[in-house]
Design a protein around this motif. Structure first.
Motif, PDB file in Angstrom:
ATOM      1  N   CYS A  26      14.082 -12.772  12.610  1.00  0.00           N
ATOM      2  CA  CYS A  26      13.457 -11.883  13.576  1.00  0.00           C
ATOM      3  C   CYS A  26      12.123 -11.439  12.985  1.00  0.00           C
ATOM      4  O   CYS A  26      11.763 -11.858  11.889  1.00  0.00           O
ATOM      5  CB  CYS A  26      14.350 -10.693  13.919  1.00  0.00           C
ATOM      6  SG  CYS A  26      14.655  -9.571  12.550  1.00  0.00           S
ATOM      7  N   ALA A  27      11.390 -10.635  13.688  1.00  0.00           N
ATOM      8  CA  ALA A  27      10.111 -10.150  13.193  1.00  0.00           C
ATOM      9  C   ALA A  27       9.949  -8.693  13.570  1.00  0.00           C
ATOM     10  O   ALA A  27      10.436  -8.254  14.605  1.00  0.00           O
ATOM     11  CB  ALA A  27       8.967 -10.978  13.766  1.00  0.00           C
ATOM     12  N   LEU A  28       9.254  -7.941  12.729  1.00  0.00           N
ATOM     13  CA  LEU A  28       8.982  -6.534  12.973  1.00  0.00           C
ATOM     14  C   LEU A  28       7.495  -6.357  13.198  1.00  0.00           C
ATOM     15  O   LEU A  28       6.680  -6.920  12.468  1.00  0.00           O
ATOM     16  CB  LEU A  28       9.380  -5.685  11.764  1.00  0.00           C
ATOM     17  CG  LEU A  28      10.829  -5.748  11.313  1.00  0.00           C
ATOM     18  CD1 LEU A  28      11.021  -4.859  10.107  1.00  0.00           C
ATOM     19  CD2 LEU A  28      11.758  -5.334  12.419  1.00  0.00           C
ATOM     20  N   LEU A  29       7.139  -5.569  14.181  1.00  0.00           N
ATOM     21  CA  LEU A  29       5.751  -5.208  14.398  1.00  0.00           C
ATOM     22  C   LEU A  29       5.483  -3.950  13.582  1.00  0.00           C
ATOM     23  O   LEU A  29       6.070  -2.908  13.836  1.00  0.00           O
ATOM     24  CB  LEU A  29       5.477  -4.940  15.878  1.00  0.00           C
ATOM     25  CG  LEU A  29       4.066  -4.486  16.226  1.00  0.00           C
ATOM     26  CD1 LEU A  29       3.053  -5.572  15.864  1.00  0.00           C
ATOM     27  CD2 LEU A  29       3.977  -4.140  17.693  1.00  0.00           C
ATOM     28  N   VAL A  30       4.624  -4.066  12.573  1.00  0.00           N
ATOM     29  CA  VAL A  30       4.381  -2.931  11.686  1.00  0.00           C
ATOM     30  C   VAL A  30       2.916  -2.531  11.721  1.00  0.00           C
ATOM     31  O   VAL A  30       2.031  -3.340  11.964  1.00  0.00           O
ATOM     32  CB  VAL A  30       4.799  -3.237  10.231  1.00  0.00           C
ATOM     33  CG1 VAL A  30       6.280  -3.510  10.147  1.00  0.00           C
ATOM     34  CG2 VAL A  30       4.008  -4.392   9.650  1.00  0.00           C
ATOM     35  N   GLY A  31       2.687  -1.260  11.469  1.00  0.00           N
ATOM     36  CA  GLY A  31       1.326  -0.739  11.353  1.00  0.00           C
ATOM     37  C   GLY A  31       0.931  -0.683   9.887  1.00  0.00           C
ATOM     38  O   GLY A  31       1.593  -1.242   9.019  1.00  0.00           O
ATOM     39  N   ARG A  32      -0.148   0.012   9.626  1.00  0.00           N
ATOM     40  CA  ARG A  32      -0.610   0.158   8.246  1.00  0.00           C
ATOM     41  C   ARG A  32       0.389   1.005   7.457  1.00  0.00           C
ATOM     42  O   ARG A  32       1.011   1.906   7.998  1.00  0.00           O
ATOM     43  CB  ARG A  32      -1.969   0.834   8.212  1.00  0.00           C
ATOM     44  CG  ARG A  32      -3.055   0.001   8.828  1.00  0.00           C
ATOM     45  CD  ARG A  32      -4.405   0.658   8.559  1.00  0.00           C
ATOM     46  NE  ARG A  32      -5.461  -0.060   9.228  1.00  0.00           N
ATOM     47  CZ  ARG A  32      -6.050  -1.148   8.748  1.00  0.00           C
ATOM     48  NH1 ARG A  32      -5.665  -1.644   7.597  1.00  0.00           N
ATOM     49  NH2 ARG A  32      -7.000  -1.736   9.416  1.00  0.00           N
ATOM     50  N   ALA A  33       0.478   0.722   6.153  1.00  0.00           N
ATOM     51  CA  ALA A  33       1.385   1.471   5.284  1.00  0.00           C
ATOM     52  C   ALA A  33       0.987   2.947   5.256  1.00  0.00           C
ATOM     53  O   ALA A  33      -0.197   3.276   5.136  1.00  0.00           O
ATOM     54  CB  ALA A  33       1.362   0.901   3.877  1.00  0.00           C
ATOM     55  N   LYS A  34       1.960   3.807   5.388  1.00  0.00           N
ATOM     56  CA  LYS A  34       1.716   5.246   5.331  1.00  0.00           C
ATOM     57  C   LYS A  34       1.862   5.762   3.905  1.00  0.00           C
ATOM     58  O   LYS A  34       1.346   6.806   3.560  1.00  0.00           O
ATOM     59  CB  LYS A  34       2.704   5.991   6.237  1.00  0.00           C
ATOM     60  CG  LYS A  34       2.704   5.516   7.668  1.00  0.00           C
ATOM     61  CD  LYS A  34       1.414   5.838   8.357  1.00  0.00           C
ATOM     62  CE  LYS A  34       1.499   5.420   9.817  1.00  0.00           C
ATOM     63  NZ  LYS A  34       0.259   5.550  10.515  1.00  0.00           N
ATOM     64  N   LEU A  35       2.606   5.034   3.083  1.00  0.00           N
ATOM     65  CA  LEU A  35       2.825   5.384   1.683  1.00  0.00           C
ATOM     66  C   LEU A  35       2.588   4.137   0.843  1.00  0.00           C
ATOM     67  O   LEU A  35       2.793   3.021   1.322  1.00  0.00           O
ATOM     68  CB  LEU A  35       4.267   5.851   1.458  1.00  0.00           C
ATOM     69  CG  LEU A  35       4.697   7.117   2.187  1.00  0.00           C
ATOM     70  CD1 LEU A  35       6.213   7.210   2.220  1.00  0.00           C
ATOM     71  CD2 LEU A  35       4.121   8.333   1.520  1.00  0.00           C
ATOM     72  N   THR A  36       2.197   4.324  -0.409  1.00  0.00           N
ATOM     73  CA  THR A  36       2.018   3.199  -1.329  1.00  0.00           C
ATOM     74  C   THR A  36       2.753   3.491  -2.625  1.00  0.00           C
ATOM     75  O   THR A  36       3.343   4.568  -2.791  1.00  0.00           O
ATOM     76  CB  THR A  36       0.523   2.956  -1.631  1.00  0.00           C
ATOM     77  OG1 THR A  36       0.033   4.045  -2.426  1.00  0.00           O
ATOM     78  CG2 THR A  36      -0.293   2.798  -0.358  1.00  0.00           C
ATOM     79  N   GLU A  37       2.665   2.551  -3.565  1.00  0.00           N
ATOM     80  CA  GLU A  37       3.325   2.736  -4.859  1.00  0.00           C
ATOM     81  C   GLU A  37       2.824   3.988  -5.568  1.00  0.00           C
ATOM     82  O   GLU A  37       3.548   4.592  -6.355  1.00  0.00           O
ATOM     83  CB  GLU A  37       3.161   1.497  -5.741  1.00  0.00           C
ATOM     84  CG  GLU A  37       1.738   1.199  -6.164  1.00  0.00           C
ATOM     85  CD  GLU A  37       0.951   0.375  -5.162  1.00  0.00           C
ATOM     86  OE1 GLU A  37      -0.200   0.035  -5.482  1.00  0.00           O
ATOM     87  OE2 GLU A  37       1.444   0.082  -4.048  1.00  0.00           O
ATOM     88  N   ALA A  38       1.606   4.429  -5.285  1.00  0.00           N
ATOM     89  CA  ALA A  38       1.065   5.647  -5.904  1.00  0.00           C
ATOM     90  C   ALA A  38       1.834   6.890  -5.464  1.00  0.00           C
ATOM     91  O   ALA A  38       1.790   7.917  -6.143  1.00  0.00           O
ATOM     92  CB  ALA A  38      -0.413   5.800  -5.566  1.00  0.00           C
ATOM     93  N   ASP A  39       2.553   6.800  -4.345  1.00  0.00           N
ATOM     94  CA  ASP A  39       3.322   7.938  -3.829  1.00  0.00           C
ATOM     95  C   ASP A  39       4.746   7.982  -4.375  1.00  0.00           C
ATOM     96  O   ASP A  39       5.483   8.915  -4.082  1.00  0.00           O
ATOM     97  CB  ASP A  39       3.361   7.888  -2.294  1.00  0.00           C
ATOM     98  CG  ASP A  39       1.977   8.028  -1.700  1.00  0.00           C
ATOM     99  OD1 ASP A  39       1.277   9.005  -2.045  1.00  0.00           O
ATOM    100  OD2 ASP A  39       1.579   7.154  -0.906  1.00  0.00           O
ATOM    101  N   VAL A  40       5.131   6.966  -5.141  1.00  0.00           N
ATOM    102  CA  VAL A  40       6.495   6.893  -5.695  1.00  0.00           C
ATOM    103  C   VAL A  40       6.475   7.369  -7.141  1.00  0.00           C
ATOM    104  O   VAL A  40       5.738   6.850  -7.965  1.00  0.00           O
ATOM    105  CB  VAL A  40       7.041   5.454  -5.635  1.00  0.00           C
ATOM    106  CG1 VAL A  40       8.405   5.378  -6.292  1.00  0.00           C
ATOM    107  CG2 VAL A  40       7.109   4.987  -4.193  1.00  0.00           C
ATOM    108  N   GLN A  41       7.303   8.365  -7.429  1.00  0.00           N
ATOM    109  CA  GLN A  41       7.438   8.843  -8.795  1.00  0.00           C
ATOM    110  C   GLN A  41       8.434   7.975  -9.554  1.00  0.00           C
ATOM    111  O   GLN A  41       8.185   7.583 -10.681  1.00  0.00           O
ATOM    112  CB  GLN A  41       7.898  10.299  -8.790  1.00  0.00           C
ATOM    113  CG  GLN A  41       7.943  10.937 -10.143  1.00  0.00           C
ATOM    114  CD  GLN A  41       8.209  12.425 -10.030  1.00  0.00           C
ATOM    115  OE1 GLN A  41       8.210  12.998  -8.941  1.00  0.00           O
ATOM    116  NE2 GLN A  41       8.432  13.063 -11.154  1.00  0.00           N
ATOM    117  N   SER A  42       9.570   7.671  -8.906  1.00  0.00           N
ATOM    118  CA  SER A  42      10.572   6.815  -9.543  1.00  0.00           C
ATOM    119  C   SER A  42      11.489   6.223  -8.478  1.00  0.00           C
ATOM    120  O   SER A  42      11.571   6.720  -7.362  1.00  0.00           O
ATOM    121  CB  SER A  42      11.407   7.615 -10.553  1.00  0.00           C
ATOM    122  OG  SER A  42      12.160   8.624  -9.888  1.00  0.00           O
ATOM    123  N   ALA A  43      12.155   5.144  -8.854  1.00  0.00           N
ATOM    124  CA  ALA A  43      13.154   4.512  -7.979  1.00  0.00           C
ATOM    125  C   ALA A  43      14.247   3.948  -8.884  1.00  0.00           C
ATOM    126  O   ALA A  43      13.958   3.367  -9.934  1.00  0.00           O
ATOM    127  CB  ALA A  43      12.524   3.404  -7.146  1.00  0.00           C
TER     128      ALA A  43
END
Length: 141
Positions: A26-43
């Motif tokens: 299937c496919a998803l219609l996506v917009g521009r990223a609202k968050l990036t890796e700079a917004d992640v402290q840890s995972a």
């Protein structure tokens, strides 16, 4: 539809290929990223003790947490595409606003802990949630 499966851009948005829960393309219609890796402290990844399903825990930076809270408030009831290196890794349904700068992503039945670990690592180095506006399944039909 073929253009959607190969990732064609449509008015600032892109169709990104993925597999639906039944394993169909299937496919998803996506917009521009609202968050990036700079917004992640840890995972990190772990197994949910209640369901035995692997899950990924994400902690955002203070600014990332505010962005994530606002985004989940805005798209409540819709899905969120998590895109890493141009591929949809997950598209969880946002049931409610998620405050507090933390989120959990359950990978679901059949997922393995090593997949959750790889997903957690990729979240800190790739692009993050982009709201999507539709799902096309079973290309060619």
């Amino acid at each position: 539809l073929k253009a959607a499966i190969v990732g064609a851009v449509v008015r600032g948005k892109a169709w990104l290929p993925m597999m639906n829960p039944q394993g169909e393309p299937c496919a998803l219609l996506v917009g521009r990223a609202k968050l990036t890796e700079a917004d992640v402290q840890s995972a990190s990844a772990e197994v949910d003790p209640q369901t035995n399903a692997p899950r990924v825990n994400v902690a955002f930076t203070p600014a990332g947490g505010e962005l994530f809270t606002a985004l989940t408030r805005q798209i409540k009831g819709q899905r969120l595409a998590i895109v890493v290196d141009g591929e949809v890794q997950s598209a969880p349904l946002v049931l409610t606003e998620i405050p507090g700068g933390r989120a959990q992503i359950t990978l679901g039945a059949g997922a393995r802990l090593d997949e959750a670990l790889a997903f957690a690592r990729s979240l800190a180095s790739g692009r993050l949630p982009a709201p999507y506006q539709g799902v096309l399944s079973q290309p060619g039909k």
